[in-house]
Motif scaffolding. Structure first.
Motif, PDB file in Angstrom:
ATOM      1  N   MET A   6       4.435  -1.964  -4.521  1.00 35.75           N
ATOM      2  CA  MET A   6       2.955  -2.413  -4.469  1.00 35.75           C
ATOM      3  C   MET A   6       2.692  -2.456  -2.763  1.00 35.75           C
ATOM      4  SD  MET A   6       2.072  -5.098  -7.327  1.00 35.75           S
ATOM      5  CE  MET A   6       2.808  -6.329  -6.941  1.00 35.75           C
ATOM      6  N   ARG A   7       1.298  -2.551  -2.534  1.00 34.83           N
ATOM      7  CA  ARG A   7       0.844  -2.768  -1.252  1.00 34.83           C
ATOM      8  C   ARG A   7       0.447  -4.172  -1.060  1.00 34.83           C
ATOM      9  NH1 ARG A   7      -3.191   1.323   0.691  1.00 34.83           N
ATOM     10  NH2 ARG A   7      -1.036   2.604   0.928  1.00 34.83           N
ATOM     11  N   TYR A   8       1.227  -4.918  -0.252  1.00 33.29           N
ATOM     12  CA  TYR A   8       0.744  -6.256   0.125  1.00 33.29           C
ATOM     13  C   TYR A   8       0.000  -6.395   1.562  1.00 33.29           C
ATOM     14  CZ  TYR A   8       3.946  -7.903  -3.474  1.00 33.29           C
ATOM     15  OH  TYR A   8       4.721  -8.267  -4.608  1.00 33.29           O
ATOM     16  N   LEU A   9      -0.959  -7.180   1.608  1.00 29.39           N
ATOM     17  CA  LEU A   9      -1.670  -7.625   2.855  1.00 29.39           C
ATOM     18  C   LEU A   9      -1.140  -9.053   3.185  1.00 29.39           C
ATOM     19  CD1 LEU A   9      -5.059  -6.786   4.367  1.00 29.39           C
ATOM     20  CD2 LEU A   9      -4.112  -9.041   4.601  1.00 29.39           C
TER      21      LEU A   9
ATOM     22  N   VAL B  24      -2.079  -7.097  -3.523  1.00 28.67           N
ATOM     23  CA  VAL B  24      -1.955  -8.435  -3.306  1.00 28.67           C
ATOM     24  C   VAL B  24      -2.001  -8.861  -2.110  1.00 28.67           C
ATOM     25  CG1 VAL B  24      -0.249 -10.542  -3.703  1.00 28.67           C
ATOM     26  CG2 VAL B  24      -0.103  -8.515  -5.327  1.00 28.67           C
ATOM     27  N   VAL B  25      -2.739 -10.121  -1.945  1.00 26.81           N
ATOM     28  CA  VAL B  25      -2.862 -10.694  -0.472  1.00 26.81           C
ATOM     29  C   VAL B  25      -2.282 -11.957  -0.367  1.00 26.81           C
ATOM     30  CG1 VAL B  25      -4.895 -11.396   1.058  1.00 26.81           C
ATOM     31  CG2 VAL B  25      -4.983  -9.340  -0.183  1.00 26.81           C
ATOM     32  N   ILE B  26      -1.575 -12.151   0.542  1.00 24.70           N
ATOM     33  CA  ILE B  26      -0.969 -13.520   1.024  1.00 24.70           C
ATOM     34  C   ILE B  26      -1.207 -13.894   2.073  1.00 24.70           C
ATOM     35  CG2 ILE B  26       1.061 -14.748   0.944  1.00 24.70           C
ATOM     36  CD1 ILE B  26       2.711 -12.372  -0.820  1.00 24.70           C
TER      37      ILE B  26
ATOM     38  N   TYR C 221     -13.476  -6.918  -2.035  1.00 23.41           N
ATOM     39  CA  TYR C 221     -12.310  -5.903  -2.472  1.00 23.41           C
ATOM     40  C   TYR C 221     -11.654  -6.328  -3.852  1.00 23.41           C
ATOM     41  CZ  TYR C 221     -13.435  -3.686   1.791  1.00 23.41           C
ATOM     42  OH  TYR C 221     -14.388  -3.402   2.991  1.00 23.41           O
ATOM     43  N   GLN C 222     -11.607  -7.478  -4.174  1.00 22.99           N
ATOM     44  CA  GLN C 222     -10.802  -7.753  -5.371  1.00 22.99           C
ATOM     45  C   GLN C 222      -9.670  -7.606  -5.597  1.00 22.99           C
ATOM     46  OE1 GLN C 222     -12.438  -9.646  -8.425  1.00 22.99           O
ATOM     47  NE2 GLN C 222     -14.307 -10.091  -6.709  1.00 22.99           N
ATOM     48  N   PRO C 223      -8.573  -8.294  -4.996  1.00 22.46           N
ATOM     49  CA  PRO C 223      -7.299  -7.946  -4.983  1.00 22.46           C
ATOM     50  C   PRO C 223      -6.703  -8.490  -6.423  1.00 22.46           C
ATOM     51  CG  PRO C 223      -7.535  -9.985  -3.717  1.00 22.46           C
ATOM     52  CD  PRO C 223      -8.986  -9.222  -3.897  1.00 22.46           C
ATOM     53  N   ARG C 224      -5.658  -7.822  -6.884  1.00 25.01           N
ATOM     54  CA  ARG C 224      -5.013  -8.309  -8.439  1.00 25.01           C
ATOM     55  C   ARG C 224      -4.675  -9.722  -8.034  1.00 25.01           C
ATOM     56  NH1 ARG C 224      -0.030  -4.724  -9.816  1.00 25.01           N
ATOM     57  NH2 ARG C 224      -1.685  -3.055  -9.464  1.00 25.01           N
ATOM     58  N   HIS C 225      -4.184 -10.035  -6.762  1.00 21.25           N
ATOM     59  CA  HIS C 225      -3.774 -11.612  -6.842  1.00 21.25           C
ATOM     60  C   HIS C 225      -3.796 -12.077  -5.266  1.00 21.25           C
ATOM     61  CE1 HIS C 225      -0.402 -14.682  -7.967  1.00 21.25           C
ATOM     62  NE2 HIS C 225      -1.707 -15.357  -7.746  1.00 21.25           N
ATOM     63  N   LEU C 226      -4.656 -13.031  -5.027  1.00 21.23           N
ATOM     64  CA  LEU C 226      -4.791 -13.681  -3.843  1.00 21.23           C
ATOM     65  C   LEU C 226      -4.041 -15.078  -3.994  1.00 21.23           C
ATOM     66  CD1 LEU C 226      -6.134 -14.053  -1.079  1.00 21.23           C
ATOM     67  CD2 LEU C 226      -8.216 -15.462  -2.322  1.00 21.23           C
ATOM     68  N   MET C 227      -3.023 -15.200  -2.887  1.00 21.77           N
ATOM     69  CA  MET C 227      -2.278 -16.116  -2.589  1.00 21.77           C
ATOM     70  C   MET C 227      -2.456 -16.958  -1.215  1.00 21.77           C
ATOM     71  SD  MET C 227       1.138 -14.436  -4.057  1.00 21.77           S
ATOM     72  CE  MET C 227       1.800 -15.998  -4.479  1.00 21.77           C
TER      73      MET C 227
END
Length: 332
Positions: free
Chosen positions: A1-4, A80-82, A118-124
């Motif tokens: 996956m691609r994480y930011l 996913v954004v962390i 942008y509606q990520p799959r999961h924001l952490m």
């Protein structure tokens, strides 16, 4: 996956990015390489991440620059954004409150606005055990009311939790906030106690021991923290709670402690450092500082229920691991 990941040049962001890259994921970093502490240390961390080639790239921007963040996010299109970037430090917030409003509140607002778009799959996003503030009942549980912050740092982090919940509710963004408990380990920040203590002991200078040494913390080794975040990233808040869940009744939002629930005394922490270095510290015992608390203990039950894991590295292992890195870093 691609994480930011925001804050990839920072202590925790670096460790998390390196782990995800090693697992075969792509990582897009966002960091402003602030001068709050030694920028050379941040550049050294970033150089290691860049050895992963095209799997890693970093945008050197301020989170307060909404347009720059939007451009980076739009180009990255992360799954996913962390969000880890923040102005850290309980004591620094007493003398420099304006930086906490800018970095923590405005920066997080811009992250939430980008997530809305942008509606990520999961924001952490990272919060802190300091959010528990004046609470005295131990261990700290996610269900505890946390409405008496002792510093502006704690207040801003608690506010970001509420901001995150509102966006999760309004825009259905699956969101997990986690509260850290005294994270330490290799590549740590120079303003953190272990780094300062090691330097002072090796330079034959006294260390300041606040609370006259009568303090304890739920120390969390950084690799345990990273493992927890990685596992939580796959646990997306939905409609089905687990036992003892903090899942919101109205939003895909969850708050999770990341701590082992096994506190150590400050004097034992210092003692491990002394044993590892083979030197006794000259101790300058001082009263408690403004905004500090005497002890912290995490209830790890929800983390375990969600991931089957909890931090368990003892200070007898974690402190020597830090010292090994620190001696190499110091000798460069």
């Amino acid at each position: 996956m691609r994480y930011l990941i925001t804050g990839t040049a920072g202590f925790i962001g670096f460790h998390l990015a390196r782990r995800l890259l090693s697992d075969g994921h792509e990582v897009v970093g966002v960091d402003n390489f602030s001068t709050y502490y030694d920028v050379a240390l941040k550049e050294a961390r970033n150089a290691i991440l860049e050895t992963h080639g095209d799997a890693f790239r970093v945008y050197r921007i301020d989170l307060e620059d909404a347009a720059a963040l939007d451009k980076a996010w739009g180009e990255a299109r992360p799954d996913v954004v962390i969000h880890l970037a923040a102005q850290a430090g309980v004591r620094y917030s007493i003398d420099h409150p304006e930086t906490y409003v800018s970095s923590n509140l405005i920066g997080t607002f811009n992250v939430l606005e980008a997530a809305r778009k942008y509606q990520p799959r999961h924001l952490m996003a990272a919060s802190t055990s300091s959010a528990y503030g004046a609470n005295t009942e131990m261990p700290f549980r996610e269900s505890d009311r946390a409405v008496h912050p002792l510093t502006l740092y704690a207040a801003t982090k608690g506010a970001t939790e509420l901001m995150g919940h509102s966006y999760a509710n309004l825009f259905r963004i699956p969101t997990t906030f986690f509260r850290f408990f005294t994270v330490y380990g290799p590549w740590g920040r120079p303003d953190m106690a272990l780094f300062k203590f090691a330097r002072a002991i090796l330079d034959d200078e006294p260390i300041d021991v606040y609370g006259n040494g009568d303090m304890s913390r739920d120390f969390t080794f950084v690799s345990d923290l990273v493992e927890s975040i990685v596992r939580l990233s796959a646990t997306i808040p939905g409609d089905t709670p687990v036992e003892g869940d903090s899942l919101s009744p109205v939003a895909p939002y969850r708050l999770v402690n990341i701590g082992g629930g096994t506190p150590s005394s400050l004097m034992d922490y210092i003692g491990e450092l002394e044993r590892t270095l083979g030197r006794e510290a000259k101790k300058n015992f001082l009263p408690m500082q403004d905004g500090d608390v005497r002890s912290t203990v995490a209830a790890p039950d929800l983390l375990v229920a969600l991931t089957g894991y909890k931090p368990a590295t003892p200070i007898s292992v974690g402190v020597p691991a830090f010292v090994e890195w620190y001696l190499d870093h110091r000798g460069r």
